[in-house]
Design a protein around this motif. Structure first.
Motif, PDB file in Angstrom:
ATOM      1  N   SER A 103       0.848  -1.199   0.000  1.00  0.00           N
ATOM      2  CA  SER A 103       0.000   0.000   0.000  1.00  0.00           C
ATOM      3  C   SER A 103       0.881   1.247   0.000  1.00  0.00           C
ATOM      4  CB  SER A 103      -0.926   0.021   1.221  1.00  0.00           C
ATOM      5  OG  SER A 103      -0.233   0.421   2.378  1.00  0.00           O
ATOM      6  N   GLU A 104       0.503   2.206  -0.796  1.00  0.00           N
ATOM      7  CA  GLU A 104       1.287   3.436  -0.909  1.00  0.00           C
ATOM      8  C   GLU A 104       1.298   4.227   0.405  1.00  0.00           C
ATOM      9  OE1 GLU A 104       3.266   4.269  -3.175  1.00  0.00           O
ATOM     10  OE2 GLU A 104       2.614   3.289  -5.043  1.00  0.00           O
ATOM     11  N   GLY A 105       0.151   4.260   1.084  1.00  0.00           N
ATOM     12  CA  GLY A 105       0.075   5.032   2.323  1.00  0.00           C
ATOM     13  C   GLY A 105       1.052   4.535   3.370  1.00  0.00           C
ATOM     14  N   LYS A 108       4.793   5.243   2.366  1.00  0.00           N
ATOM     15  CA  LYS A 108       5.224   6.620   2.611  1.00  0.00           C
ATOM     16  C   LYS A 108       5.417   6.883   4.107  1.00  0.00           C
ATOM     17  CE  LYS A 108       3.071   8.187  -1.649  1.00  0.00           C
ATOM     18  NZ  LYS A 108       1.810   8.626  -2.261  1.00  0.00           N
ATOM     19  N   THR A 114       7.688   5.975  -2.176  1.00  0.00           N
ATOM     20  CA  THR A 114       6.627   5.234  -2.857  1.00  0.00           C
ATOM     21  C   THR A 114       7.064   3.779  -3.044  1.00  0.00           C
ATOM     22  OG1 THR A 114       7.488   5.671  -5.067  1.00  0.00           O
ATOM     23  CG2 THR A 114       5.972   7.309  -4.122  1.00  0.00           C
ATOM     24  N   CYS A 142       1.306  -5.098   4.838  1.00  0.00           N
ATOM     25  CA  CYS A 142      -0.065  -4.658   4.543  1.00  0.00           C
ATOM     26  C   CYS A 142      -0.693  -5.457   3.407  1.00  0.00           C
ATOM     27  CB  CYS A 142      -0.103  -3.164   4.238  1.00  0.00           C
ATOM     28  SG  CYS A 142       0.423  -2.123   5.604  1.00  0.00           S
ATOM     29  N   ASP A 145      -4.696  -5.382   4.614  1.00  0.00           N
ATOM     30  CA  ASP A 145      -5.262  -4.149   5.170  1.00  0.00           C
ATOM     31  C   ASP A 145      -4.137  -3.173   5.486  1.00  0.00           C
ATOM     32  OD1 ASP A 145      -8.285  -4.931   5.980  1.00  0.00           O
ATOM     33  OD2 ASP A 145      -6.954  -6.627   6.382  1.00  0.00           O
ATOM     34  N   CYS A 146      -4.414  -1.889   5.288  1.00  0.00           N
ATOM     35  CA  CYS A 146      -3.455  -0.823   5.577  1.00  0.00           C
ATOM     36  C   CYS A 146      -4.083   0.163   6.564  1.00  0.00           C
ATOM     37  CB  CYS A 146      -3.078  -0.105   4.282  1.00  0.00           C
ATOM     38  SG  CYS A 146      -2.096   1.400   4.542  1.00  0.00           S
ATOM     39  N   PHE A 148      -3.664   3.217   6.712  1.00  0.00           N
ATOM     40  CA  PHE A 148      -3.867   4.506   6.055  1.00  0.00           C
ATOM     41  C   PHE A 148      -4.794   4.412   4.837  1.00  0.00           C
ATOM     42  CE2 PHE A 148       0.396   4.273   7.888  1.00  0.00           C
ATOM     43  CZ  PHE A 148       0.299   5.269   8.851  1.00  0.00           C
ATOM     44  N   ASP A 149      -4.667   3.318   4.070  1.00  0.00           N
ATOM     45  CA  ASP A 149      -5.400   3.193   2.811  1.00  0.00           C
ATOM     46  C   ASP A 149      -6.581   2.237   2.858  1.00  0.00           C
ATOM     47  OD1 ASP A 149      -3.451   4.870   1.856  1.00  0.00           O
ATOM     48  OD2 ASP A 149      -2.365   3.330   0.733  1.00  0.00           O
ATOM     49  N   THR A 152      -6.326  -3.752   1.084  1.00  0.00           N
ATOM     50  CA  THR A 152      -5.329  -3.846   0.020  1.00  0.00           C
ATOM     51  C   THR A 152      -5.819  -4.823  -1.041  1.00  0.00           C
ATOM     52  OG1 THR A 152      -3.547  -3.455   1.624  1.00  0.00           O
ATOM     53  CG2 THR A 152      -2.919  -4.369  -0.523  1.00  0.00           C
ATOM     54  N   LYS A 156      -2.511  -6.017  -6.101  1.00  0.00           N
ATOM     55  CA  LYS A 156      -1.361  -5.186  -5.758  1.00  0.00           C
ATOM     56  C   LYS A 156      -0.285  -6.016  -5.072  1.00  0.00           C
ATOM     57  CE  LYS A 156      -0.954  -1.221  -5.789  1.00  0.00           C
ATOM     58  NZ  LYS A 156      -0.263  -0.344  -6.759  1.00  0.00           N
TER      59      LYS A 156
END
Length: 285
Positions: A103-105, A108, A114, A142, A145-146, A148-149, A152, A156
């Motif tokens: 996950s990108e969130g 970061k 990224t 993640c 589940d993330c 932040f985001d 998932t 991905k």
């Protein structure tokens, strides 16, 4: 002879990284030495990240220098960049690991980069390791589940697993970083990932935050996964995943696998000795 399932012990690294008390190097060495007598094939003992970001991993080189190495056991270290790779190699790590998030969130928040930037960071590490035949394991966080985001997408995870495996990671460890996975979400994720990476090169890494780690292991076993990460005494979590304390306890996983009829090769008496030591470290005894 019963079918074998391997437990990859991550307590001395993933477990201790989130403890509040500064754990002396001598205590870390004593824990690793006890685990070395328990029958593990692989133990993750160090992380060559900046002590500014993960203070508990300071002294990783001293840990690798001070342990009593058991023949047949590989002692692993986490390496986020080329400096970490060089330090781990000089310290005598038998294998290294790189880590990325699906996950990108989280990527970061965890490493300030990224997913694509993380992959670029790994390329020189994997090239260098390949030249000296140093095994590299890939961690993906993640995976369902993330924090932040949200959820998932399995695709991905599969995409990232495919990339890490193609670049040279011999095994991909799939992490339920915040402990919110369910058997259903694990199955959906694994079905996507095993389309691109052989199931024999996958490992499950489950936190027990919601009390479902054992059920998620069972779901993974049903799809052919035969390697699971665990932390002795249930140590740890991730400092960048709020509320994600609690890797599934190695001793609980070993006992569960025994009940199911699998062979782990672990000496349960020594494992319980290590678990008591880990709990005392957590309590500051």
């Amino acid at each position: 002879m019963n079918e074998r399932v391997e437990i990859f012990e991550v307590g001395p690294r993933d477990g201790l990284q989130n403890e509040n008390r500064e754990i002396p190097v001598a205590e870390k060495i004593a824990l690793v030495d006890c685990l070395g007598r328990a029958g593990f094939s692989r133990i993750e003992v160090a992380s060559f990240v900046s002590p500014k970001w993960v203070p508990q991993m300071a002294g990783s080189a001293e840990v690798l220098a001070g342990i009593t190495r058991v023949p047949g056991v590989r002692y692993a270290a986490l390496t986020p960049n080329m400096r970490g790779y060089d330090d781990a190699r000089l310290a005598g790590a038998d294998e290294i690991a790189v880590f990325a998030s699906a996950s990108e969130g989280f990527s970061k928040a965890n490493v300030n980069a990224t997913i694509a930037e993380c992959i670029e960071r790994f390329k020189p590490i994997l090239r260098a390791a390949r030249h000296i035949d140093l095994p590299v394991r890939g961690y993906i966080s993640c995976v369902t589940d993330c924090p932040f985001d949200g959820p998932t997408a399995p695709e991905k995870v599969a995409e990232l697993a495919d990339t890490l495996f193609a670049q040279g990671c011999y095994e991909i460890s799939l992490g339920d970083t915040i402990g919110q996975a369910t058997p259903d979400s694990i199955v959906k994720m694994l079905m996507a990932v095993r389309d691109v990476v052989p199931v024999g090169r996958l490992a499950g890494h489950f936190h027990d935050t919601a009390g479902r780690a054992i059920a998620n292991i069972d779901a993974s076993l049903s799809l052919g996964v035969r390697v699971f990460d665990a932390a002795v005494g249930g140590l740890g979590g991730c400092p960048y995943a709020p509320g994600a304390s609690g890797n599934v306890a190695t001793e609980a996983v070993a006992e569960h696998l025994q009940r199911l009829g699998y062979e782990t090769g672990l000496d349960m008496a020594v494992l319980h000795e290590a678990a008591a030591m880990a709990r005392a470290m957590r309590e500051g005894a």
